[in-house]
Motif scaffolding. Sequence first.
Motif, mmCIF file in Angstrom:
data_model
loop_
_atom_site.group_PDB
_atom_site.id
_atom_site.type_symbol
_atom_site.label_atom_id
_atom_site.label_comp_id
_atom_site.label_asym_id
_atom_site.label_seq_id
_atom_site.Cartn_x
_atom_site.Cartn_y
_atom_site.Cartn_z
ATOM 1 N N PRO A 198 0.799 -1.233 0.000
ATOM 2 C CA PRO A 198 0.000 0.000 0.000
ATOM 3 C C PRO A 198 0.829 1.280 0.000
ATOM 4 N N GLU A 199 1.981 1.264 0.672
ATOM 5 C CA GLU A 199 2.794 2.486 0.724
ATOM 6 C C GLU A 199 3.482 2.801 -0.606
ATOM 7 N N ASP A 200 3.503 1.836 -1.545
ATOM 8 C CA ASP A 200 4.087 2.061 -2.874
ATOM 9 C C ASP A 200 3.091 2.683 -3.853
ATOM 10 N N VAL A 201 1.853 2.876 -3.409
ATOM 11 C CA VAL A 201 0.766 3.274 -4.311
ATOM 12 C C VAL A 201 0.442 4.759 -4.144
ATOM 13 N N SER A 202 0.299 5.452 -5.279
ATOM 14 C CA SER A 202 -0.118 6.860 -5.239
ATOM 15 C C SER A 202 -1.622 6.988 -5.392
ATOM 16 N N LYS A 203 -2.208 6.118 -6.205
ATOM 17 C CA LYS A 203 -3.659 6.168 -6.388
ATOM 18 C C LYS A 203 -4.166 4.826 -6.896
ATOM 19 N N VAL A 204 -5.467 4.620 -6.688
ATOM 20 C CA VAL A 204 -6.171 3.449 -7.192
ATOM 21 C C VAL A 204 -7.398 3.963 -7.921
ATOM 22 N N THR A 246 -17.654 -6.798 -13.001
ATOM 23 C CA THR A 246 -18.466 -5.809 -12.316
ATOM 24 C C THR A 246 -17.662 -4.547 -12.029
ATOM 25 N N TYR A 247 -16.410 -4.720 -11.610
ATOM 26 C CA TYR A 247 -15.547 -3.585 -11.270
ATOM 27 C C TYR A 247 -14.179 -3.771 -11.909
ATOM 28 N N THR A 248 -13.580 -2.654 -12.333
ATOM 29 C CA THR A 248 -12.202 -2.673 -12.806
ATOM 30 C C THR A 248 -11.350 -1.915 -11.796
ATOM 31 N N ILE A 249 -10.161 -2.421 -11.567
ATOM 32 C CA ILE A 249 -9.249 -1.816 -10.597
ATOM 33 C C ILE A 249 -7.904 -1.608 -11.267
ATOM 34 N N GLN A 250 -7.409 -0.384 -11.176
ATOM 35 C CA GLN A 250 -6.079 -0.070 -11.671
ATOM 36 C C GLN A 250 -5.299 0.585 -10.546
ATOM 37 N N VAL A 251 -4.109 0.064 -10.283
ATOM 38 C CA VAL A 251 -3.275 0.536 -9.190
ATOM 39 C C VAL A 251 -2.028 1.194 -9.788
ATOM 40 N N TYR A 252 -1.720 2.416 -9.312
ATOM 41 C CA TYR A 252 -0.595 3.188 -9.839
ATOM 42 C C TYR A 252 0.454 3.419 -8.763
ATOM 43 N N ASP A 253 1.727 3.367 -9.168
ATOM 44 C CA ASP A 253 2.815 3.612 -8.226
ATOM 45 C C ASP A 253 3.033 5.117 -8.023
ATOM 46 N N GLN A 254 4.049 5.465 -7.226
ATOM 47 C CA GLN A 254 4.313 6.865 -6.882
ATOM 48 C C GLN A 254 4.683 7.715 -8.099
ATOM 49 N N ASN A 255 5.178 7.088 -9.161
ATOM 50 C CA ASN A 255 5.569 7.814 -10.379
ATOM 51 C C ASN A 255 4.453 7.832 -11.414
ATOM 52 N N GLY A 256 3.300 7.293 -11.078
ATOM 53 C CA GLY A 256 2.177 7.266 -12.009
ATOM 54 C C GLY A 256 2.164 6.075 -12.943
ATOM 55 N N GLY A 257 3.084 5.134 -12.757
ATOM 56 C CA GLY A 257 3.125 3.923 -13.583
ATOM 57 C C GLY A 257 2.117 2.896 -13.094
ATOM 58 N N LEU A 258 1.552 2.155 -14.018
ATOM 59 C CA LEU A 258 0.558 1.134 -13.678
ATOM 60 C C LEU A 258 1.224 -0.069 -13.029
ATOM 61 N N LEU A 259 0.799 -0.400 -11.801
ATOM 62 C CA LEU A 259 1.309 -1.567 -11.086
ATOM 63 C C LEU A 259 0.475 -2.806 -11.381
ATOM 64 N N GLU A 303 -11.126 7.762 -9.041
ATOM 65 C CA GLU A 303 -9.769 7.859 -8.521
ATOM 66 C C GLU A 303 -9.780 7.984 -7.001
ATOM 67 N N VAL A 304 -8.957 7.172 -6.345
ATOM 68 C CA VAL A 304 -8.863 7.168 -4.879
ATOM 69 C C VAL A 304 -7.405 7.366 -4.496
ATOM 70 N N THR A 305 -7.158 8.350 -3.611
ATOM 71 C CA THR A 305 -5.795 8.596 -3.129
ATOM 72 C C THR A 305 -5.679 8.465 -1.609
ATOM 73 N N ASP A 306 -6.784 8.266 -0.931
ATOM 74 C CA ASP A 306 -6.786 8.132 0.527
ATOM 75 C C ASP A 306 -6.031 6.855 0.930
ATOM 76 N N PRO A 307 -4.955 6.978 1.720
ATOM 77 C CA PRO A 307 -4.164 5.805 2.105
ATOM 78 C C PRO A 307 -4.976 4.727 2.831
ATOM 79 N N GLU A 308 -5.967 5.127 3.613
ATOM 80 C CA GLU A 308 -6.787 4.142 4.326
ATOM 81 C C GLU A 308 -7.622 3.312 3.355
ATOM 82 N N VAL A 309 -8.153 3.945 2.324
ATOM 83 C CA VAL A 309 -8.948 3.224 1.328
ATOM 84 C C VAL A 309 -8.041 2.320 0.499
ATOM 85 N N ILE A 310 -6.857 2.815 0.156
ATOM 86 C CA ILE A 310 -5.896 1.986 -0.589
ATOM 87 C C ILE A 310 -5.522 0.760 0.232
ATOM 88 N N GLU A 311 -5.311 0.948 1.526
ATOM 89 C CA GLU A 311 -5.005 -0.180 2.428
ATOM 90 C C GLU A 311 -6.179 -1.170 2.474
#
Length: 169
Positions: free
Chosen positions: A73-79, A116-129, A85-93
Amino acid sequence: MKDFHIAGLWQSLTDFWLPMVGIILAVIFLSILISCLRKGKWLGAVVTCLFAAVLAAGAVIYRLPHTLLQWEPEDVSKVEISGVEVTDPEVIEAVWEDLGGRYRRTLPAVLGGRQTYTIQVYDQNGGLLTSLGIAGEDMVNVGGFWEQREKGSLNLDLYREIAAGGENS
Protein backbone atom coordinates in the motif's frame (compact mmCIF):
# COMPACT_ATOMS: atom_id res chain seq x y z
CA MET A 1 -25.85 -13.33 -22.28
CA LYS A 2 -26.67 -10.55 -19.83
CA ASP A 3 -26.53 -12.88 -16.80
CA PHE A 4 -23.33 -14.69 -17.82
CA HIS A 5 -20.97 -15.21 -14.89
CA ILE A 6 -17.48 -16.63 -15.35
CA ALA A 7 -17.64 -18.31 -11.90
CA GLY A 8 -20.64 -20.39 -13.01
CA LEU A 9 -18.87 -21.41 -16.23
CA TRP A 10 -15.77 -22.46 -14.35
CA GLN A 11 -17.80 -24.49 -11.87
CA SER A 12 -19.55 -26.28 -14.72
CA LEU A 13 -16.24 -27.07 -16.40
CA THR A 14 -14.58 -28.41 -13.27
CA ASP A 15 -17.62 -30.47 -12.36
CA PHE A 16 -17.68 -32.40 -15.62
CA TRP A 17 -15.38 -31.51 -18.50
CA LEU A 18 -11.95 -31.16 -16.95
CA PRO A 19 -12.00 -34.58 -15.25
CA MET A 20 -13.25 -36.10 -18.50
CA VAL A 21 -10.39 -34.50 -20.48
CA GLY A 22 -7.93 -35.84 -17.90
CA ILE A 23 -9.33 -39.36 -18.28
CA ILE A 24 -9.23 -39.16 -22.07
CA LEU A 25 -5.60 -37.95 -22.03
CA ALA A 26 -4.64 -40.73 -19.60
CA VAL A 27 -6.22 -43.37 -21.88
CA ILE A 28 -4.41 -41.93 -24.93
CA PHE A 29 -1.05 -41.93 -23.15
CA LEU A 30 -1.58 -45.44 -21.82
CA SER A 31 -2.52 -46.81 -25.24
CA ILE A 32 0.54 -45.16 -26.85
CA LEU A 33 2.75 -46.50 -24.06
CA ILE A 34 1.36 -50.04 -24.36
CA SER A 35 1.73 -49.92 -28.14
CA CYS A 36 5.37 -48.83 -27.85
CA LEU A 37 6.14 -51.50 -25.26
CA ARG A 38 4.50 -54.28 -27.33
CA LYS A 39 6.51 -53.30 -30.40
CA GLY A 40 9.74 -53.02 -28.39
CA LYS A 41 10.14 -49.30 -29.12
CA TRP A 42 11.76 -48.29 -25.87
CA LEU A 43 12.59 -44.79 -27.00
CA GLY A 44 8.93 -44.19 -27.88
CA ALA A 45 7.87 -45.49 -24.45
CA VAL A 46 10.35 -43.23 -22.65
CA VAL A 47 9.32 -40.18 -24.71
CA THR A 48 5.63 -40.92 -24.02
CA CYS A 49 6.27 -41.18 -20.26
CA LEU A 50 8.32 -37.97 -20.25
CA PHE A 51 5.67 -36.08 -22.21
CA ALA A 52 2.93 -37.31 -19.86
CA ALA A 53 5.02 -36.30 -16.82
CA VAL A 54 5.69 -32.81 -18.21
CA LEU A 55 1.99 -32.36 -19.03
CA ALA A 56 0.94 -33.51 -15.53
CA ALA A 57 3.53 -31.24 -13.86
CA GLY A 58 2.31 -28.30 -15.95
CA ALA A 59 -1.27 -28.96 -14.86
CA VAL A 60 -0.23 -29.03 -11.20
CA ILE A 61 1.84 -25.85 -11.49
CA TYR A 62 -1.02 -24.13 -13.33
CA ARG A 63 -3.33 -24.74 -10.38
CA LEU A 64 -0.91 -23.97 -7.50
CA PRO A 65 -2.25 -21.28 -5.16
CA HIS A 66 -0.50 -17.92 -5.35
CA THR A 67 -0.97 -14.26 -4.46
CA LEU A 68 -2.03 -11.60 -6.95
CA LEU A 69 -0.55 -8.57 -5.25
CA GLN A 70 3.05 -7.71 -6.02
CA TRP A 71 2.82 -4.29 -4.37
CA GLU A 72 2.49 -2.78 -0.91
CA PRO A 73 0.00 0.00 0.00
CA GLU A 74 2.79 2.49 0.72
CA ASP A 75 4.09 2.06 -2.87
CA VAL A 76 0.77 3.27 -4.31
CA SER A 77 -0.12 6.86 -5.24
CA LYS A 78 -3.66 6.17 -6.39
CA VAL A 79 -6.17 3.45 -7.19
CA GLU A 80 -8.87 3.75 -9.83
CA ILE A 81 -11.97 1.67 -9.26
CA SER A 82 -14.32 1.69 -12.24
CA GLY A 83 -13.03 5.12 -13.22
CA VAL A 84 -13.17 6.66 -9.73
CA GLU A 85 -9.77 7.86 -8.52
CA VAL A 86 -8.86 7.17 -4.88
CA THR A 87 -5.79 8.60 -3.13
CA ASP A 88 -6.79 8.13 0.53
CA PRO A 89 -4.16 5.80 2.10
CA GLU A 90 -6.79 4.14 4.33
CA VAL A 91 -8.95 3.22 1.33
CA ILE A 92 -5.90 1.99 -0.59
CA GLU A 93 -5.01 -0.18 2.43
CA ALA A 94 -8.59 -1.53 2.54
CA VAL A 95 -8.43 -2.46 -1.17
CA TRP A 96 -5.03 -4.11 -0.64
CA GLU A 97 -6.31 -6.14 2.31
CA ASP A 98 -9.43 -7.17 0.42
CA LEU A 99 -7.53 -8.36 -2.66
CA GLY A 100 -4.94 -10.18 -0.56
CA GLY A 101 -5.19 -13.90 -0.15
CA ARG A 102 -4.43 -16.96 -2.22
CA TYR A 103 -5.85 -17.54 -5.70
CA ARG A 104 -5.83 -20.36 -8.25
CA ARG A 105 -5.78 -19.98 -12.02
CA THR A 106 -8.99 -21.13 -13.58
CA LEU A 107 -9.73 -20.19 -17.18
CA PRO A 108 -7.87 -18.17 -19.80
CA ALA A 109 -9.14 -14.58 -19.76
CA VAL A 110 -9.92 -14.73 -23.50
CA LEU A 111 -13.10 -16.61 -22.57
CA GLY A 112 -14.52 -13.29 -21.43
CA GLY A 113 -17.09 -12.91 -18.74
CA ARG A 114 -18.75 -10.01 -17.08
CA GLN A 115 -16.56 -7.80 -14.90
CA THR A 116 -18.47 -5.81 -12.32
CA TYR A 117 -15.55 -3.59 -11.27
CA THR A 118 -12.20 -2.67 -12.81
CA ILE A 119 -9.25 -1.82 -10.60
CA GLN A 120 -6.08 -0.07 -11.67
CA VAL A 121 -3.28 0.54 -9.19
CA TYR A 122 -0.60 3.19 -9.84
CA ASP A 123 2.82 3.61 -8.23
CA GLN A 124 4.31 6.86 -6.88
CA ASN A 125 5.57 7.81 -10.38
CA GLY A 126 2.18 7.27 -12.01
CA GLY A 127 3.13 3.92 -13.58
CA LEU A 128 0.56 1.13 -13.68
CA LEU A 129 1.31 -1.57 -11.09
CA THR A 130 -1.74 -3.78 -11.48
CA SER A 131 -4.89 -3.93 -13.56
CA LEU A 132 -7.66 -6.28 -12.41
CA GLY A 133 -11.28 -6.98 -13.14
CA ILE A 134 -13.66 -8.30 -10.48
CA ALA A 135 -16.52 -10.53 -11.57
CA GLY A 136 -18.16 -11.59 -8.35
CA GLU A 137 -17.19 -12.48 -4.82
CA ASP A 138 -14.37 -14.85 -5.75
CA MET A 139 -13.35 -14.34 -9.42
CA VAL A 140 -10.70 -11.86 -10.56
CA ASN A 141 -9.43 -11.24 -14.10
CA VAL A 142 -5.70 -10.47 -14.06
CA GLY A 143 -5.39 -10.09 -17.82
CA GLY A 144 -4.11 -13.50 -18.84
CA PHE A 145 -6.26 -15.67 -16.59
CA TRP A 146 -9.32 -15.66 -14.41
CA GLU A 147 -8.23 -16.34 -10.85
CA GLN A 148 -10.52 -17.87 -8.23
CA ARG A 149 -10.06 -16.95 -4.59
CA GLU A 150 -9.14 -19.99 -2.54
CA LYS A 151 -10.83 -18.95 0.74
CA GLY A 152 -13.23 -16.19 1.68
CA SER A 153 -14.81 -13.71 -0.64
CA LEU A 154 -14.17 -10.19 -1.87
CA ASN A 155 -15.93 -7.27 -0.19
CA LEU A 156 -18.02 -6.07 -3.13
CA ASP A 157 -19.62 -3.40 -0.91
CA LEU A 158 -16.23 -1.67 -0.68
CA TYR A 159 -15.93 -1.42 -4.47
CA ARG A 160 -19.59 -0.50 -4.90
CA GLU A 161 -19.21 2.39 -2.44
CA ILE A 162 -16.01 3.65 -4.08
CA ALA A 163 -17.42 3.35 -7.61
CA ALA A 164 -20.47 5.32 -6.52
CA GLY A 165 -18.08 8.12 -5.44
CA GLY A 166 -18.66 7.64 -1.71
CA GLU A 167 -14.94 7.56 -0.81
CA ASN A 168 -13.48 9.58 -3.65
CA SER A 169 -10.64 11.83 -2.55
